[in-house]
Design a protein around this motif. Structure first.
Motif, mmCIF file in Angstrom:
data_model
loop_
_atom_site.group_PDB
_atom_site.id
_atom_site.type_symbol
_atom_site.label_atom_id
_atom_site.label_comp_id
_atom_site.label_asym_id
_atom_site.label_seq_id
_atom_site.Cartn_x
_atom_site.Cartn_y
_atom_site.Cartn_z
ATOM 1 N N ALA A 57 81.330 33.432 18.489
ATOM 2 C CA ALA A 57 80.494 32.409 17.193
ATOM 3 C C ALA A 57 80.004 31.808 18.036
ATOM 4 C CB ALA A 57 82.030 32.365 16.041
ATOM 5 N N LEU A 58 80.581 31.061 18.834
ATOM 6 C CA LEU A 58 79.994 29.498 19.340
ATOM 7 C C LEU A 58 78.890 29.979 19.744
ATOM 8 C CD1 LEU A 58 82.744 28.144 21.297
ATOM 9 C CD2 LEU A 58 82.329 27.374 19.269
ATOM 10 N N ALA A 59 78.317 31.131 20.049
ATOM 11 C CA ALA A 59 77.106 31.648 20.904
ATOM 12 C C ALA A 59 75.886 31.281 19.557
ATOM 13 C CB ALA A 59 76.938 32.521 21.056
ATOM 14 N N LEU A 60 76.456 31.673 17.900
ATOM 15 C CA LEU A 60 76.328 31.447 17.118
ATOM 16 C C LEU A 60 74.658 30.092 16.903
ATOM 17 C CD1 LEU A 60 77.771 33.197 14.516
ATOM 18 C CD2 LEU A 60 76.290 34.746 15.446
ATOM 19 N N ASP A 61 73.950 30.071 15.753
ATOM 20 C CA ASP A 61 73.196 28.775 15.542
ATOM 21 C C ASP A 61 74.165 27.954 15.075
ATOM 22 O OD1 ASP A 61 71.672 26.658 15.248
ATOM 23 O OD2 ASP A 61 70.472 27.683 13.828
ATOM 24 N N ALA A 62 75.317 27.377 15.163
ATOM 25 C CA ALA A 62 76.055 26.230 14.483
ATOM 26 C C ALA A 62 76.081 24.886 14.902
ATOM 27 C CB ALA A 62 77.633 27.301 14.189
ATOM 28 N N ASP A 63 76.193 24.091 14.340
ATOM 29 C CA ASP A 63 76.812 22.277 13.976
ATOM 30 C C ASP A 63 78.066 22.112 14.963
ATOM 31 O OD1 ASP A 63 73.685 22.191 13.703
ATOM 32 O OD2 ASP A 63 74.736 22.303 11.693
ATOM 33 N N ALA A 64 79.051 23.224 14.546
ATOM 34 C CA ALA A 64 79.918 22.138 14.634
ATOM 35 C C ALA A 64 81.502 23.281 13.970
ATOM 36 C CB ALA A 64 81.123 21.238 13.151
ATOM 37 N N ALA A 65 82.452 23.307 14.730
ATOM 38 C CA ALA A 65 83.878 24.460 14.165
ATOM 39 C C ALA A 65 85.296 23.832 13.824
ATOM 40 C CB ALA A 65 84.412 25.514 15.976
ATOM 41 N N ILE A 66 86.046 24.497 12.742
ATOM 42 C CA ILE A 66 86.598 23.918 12.472
ATOM 43 C C ILE A 66 87.777 24.597 13.052
ATOM 44 C CG2 ILE A 66 88.883 23.352 10.668
ATOM 45 C CD1 ILE A 66 85.775 22.618 8.850
ATOM 46 N N LEU A 67 89.389 24.292 13.899
ATOM 47 C CA LEU A 67 90.320 24.913 14.560
ATOM 48 C C LEU A 67 91.300 24.761 13.728
ATOM 49 C CD1 LEU A 67 89.463 23.903 18.517
ATOM 50 C CD2 LEU A 67 88.653 26.356 16.777
ATOM 51 N N ALA A 68 91.960 26.387 13.239
ATOM 52 C CA ALA A 68 92.844 26.084 12.157
ATOM 53 C C ALA A 68 93.583 27.565 12.200
ATOM 54 C CB ALA A 68 93.003 26.194 10.732
ATOM 55 N N THR A 69 93.924 27.607 14.044
ATOM 56 C CA THR A 69 94.693 28.180 14.656
ATOM 57 C C THR A 69 95.518 27.918 15.454
ATOM 58 O OG1 THR A 69 93.396 27.436 16.659
ATOM 59 C CG2 THR A 69 92.260 29.783 15.597
#
Length: 267
Positions: A57-69
Motif C-alpha cells: 500500500a505504501l508503494a501507491l501514490d498516497a500522501d498519508a496513512a492512518i494506522l488503526a491496527t
C-alpha cells in the motif's frame, strides 16, 4: 489528499466513516490483517484497492496513512510509513512500551514526519487515553502516580482489572478504574469535577452533573472525536505544521505509563 487506511476493525470503521465526511479526501487503499475481512471491508465502503501488506500500500501514490491496527504493531508500522515518505496518524497508544515510543519519536524527528480484543493491555493501551488527556488538560507534567492490578488471566496472560491514581504539581488529581470484567451499560465515561461545575463525558456526549446536555454546537464542526482527529491530521499536513497530539507531544504520556508500570512491579 490520498490516504491509506490500515485496520479493518471497529476503529478503522470509525475512521473511514469520518474521512468520508471530509472534503477533498480519498481513501485509496485498505490494509488489513485477514484477507476475507479486508476485502469485505473494502467492498462495503467502495474502496477499490485492498491488501494485507502495508509495504504494498505504501508503494501507491498516497500522501498519508492512518494506522488503526493492533497496539503491538503501531510503532513498527508508523516507522515503516515515515521511512516510506508518508505522513502518518497512529492510533493511541503509539506503542506498548517506552523504548519503542522513544524510537518512534526519534524517527519522526529524523524523517521530518508528523505522526501521531481482549488482548489489548489495560495499562499500555486503555489507560493511555486518560493519562494523555489528564496531562493535556492540566498542561502539566504528571509527577506522581501509582497503579495496582488484579489477577492475571490464566489464558490471556493480562490483568483484567486495574486502578490508577495520578497528580500534577498544581494539585489536580486523576483517578482511573479499568476492567475487562465489567458487564452492563457503564462503558467508558469521564467525570470532571472543577470550580466551574461537574461535567460527565460519555463517548461523544457531554452532560453536567445532573445529566443535562451541554451545548457543543459552537465548539467544533462535529462532536465525533474520530472525525475531529482526522480533520486535525489532514489540516496539519495541508498547512505544513506540527499537529496537535504529535508523537513528540504524547511521549510524556508514555513516560508516565512506564512509571506506573514500575509501581505495579513494586507491589
Amino acid at each position: 489528499m490520498k490516504i491509506i487506511l490500515a485496520g479493518e476493525g471497529a476503529i478503522g470503521r470509525k475512521h473511514i466513516a469520518a474521512l468520508q465526511r471530509i472534503d477533498d479526501v480519498e481513501v485509496v487503499a485498505i490494509v488489513g490483517g485477514l484477507a476475507d475481512d479486508t476485502e469485505a471491508f473494502a467492498d462495503e465502503f467502495g474502496i477499490e484497492r485492498w491488501t494485507t501488506d502495508l509495504a504494498e500500500a505504501l508503494a501507491l501514490d498516497a500522501d498519508a496513512a492512518i494506522l488503526a491496527t493492533p497496539t503491538q504493531m503501531h510503532a513498527a508500522q508508523a516507522i515503516q510509513t515515515m521511512r516510506a515518505g508518508k505522513h502518518v496518524l497512529v492510533e493511541i497508544p503509539m506503542a506498548d512500551n517506552l523504548a519503542d515510543s522513544s524510537e518512534l519519536v526519534r524517527t519522526q524527528q529524523e524523517t521530518g514526519g508528523k505522526p501521531r480484543t481482549w488482548t489489548d493491555h489495560l495499562l499500555w493501551h486503555h489507560s493511555c487515553h486518560t493519562v494523555d488527556l489528564f496531562g493535556y488538560q492540566t498542561g502539566e507534567l504528571i509527577t506522581s502516580g501509582w497503579a495496582q492490578q488484579g489477577p492475571t488471566h490464566p489464558e490471556l496472560g493480562i490483568a483484567m482489572d486495574m486502578t490508577i491514581g495520578m497528580s500534577v504539581p498544581s494539585g489536580a488529581l486523576c483517578t482511573l478504574s479499568l476492567s475487562f470484567n465489567n458487564n452492563g451499560p457503564l462503558g467508558t465515561f469521564f467525570r470532571y469535577i472543577c470550580d466551574n461545575g461537574t461535567y460527565i463525558a460519555r463517548y461523544d456526549d457531554l452532560v453536567d452533573g445532573y445529566d443535562n446536555p451541554v451545548d457543543l454546537s459552537g465548539v467544533a464542526i462535529s462532536s465525533d472525536g474520530i472525525e475531529l482527529q482526522d480533520r486535525e491530521f489532514i489540516s496539519a499536513i495541508t498547512e505544513g505544521r506540527e499537529p496537535n497530539a504529535s508523537v513528540a507531544q504524547c511521549l510524556g504520556a508514555m513516560e508516565t505509563i512506564d512509571m506506573l508500570e514500575k509501581t505495579i512491579a513494586e507491589h
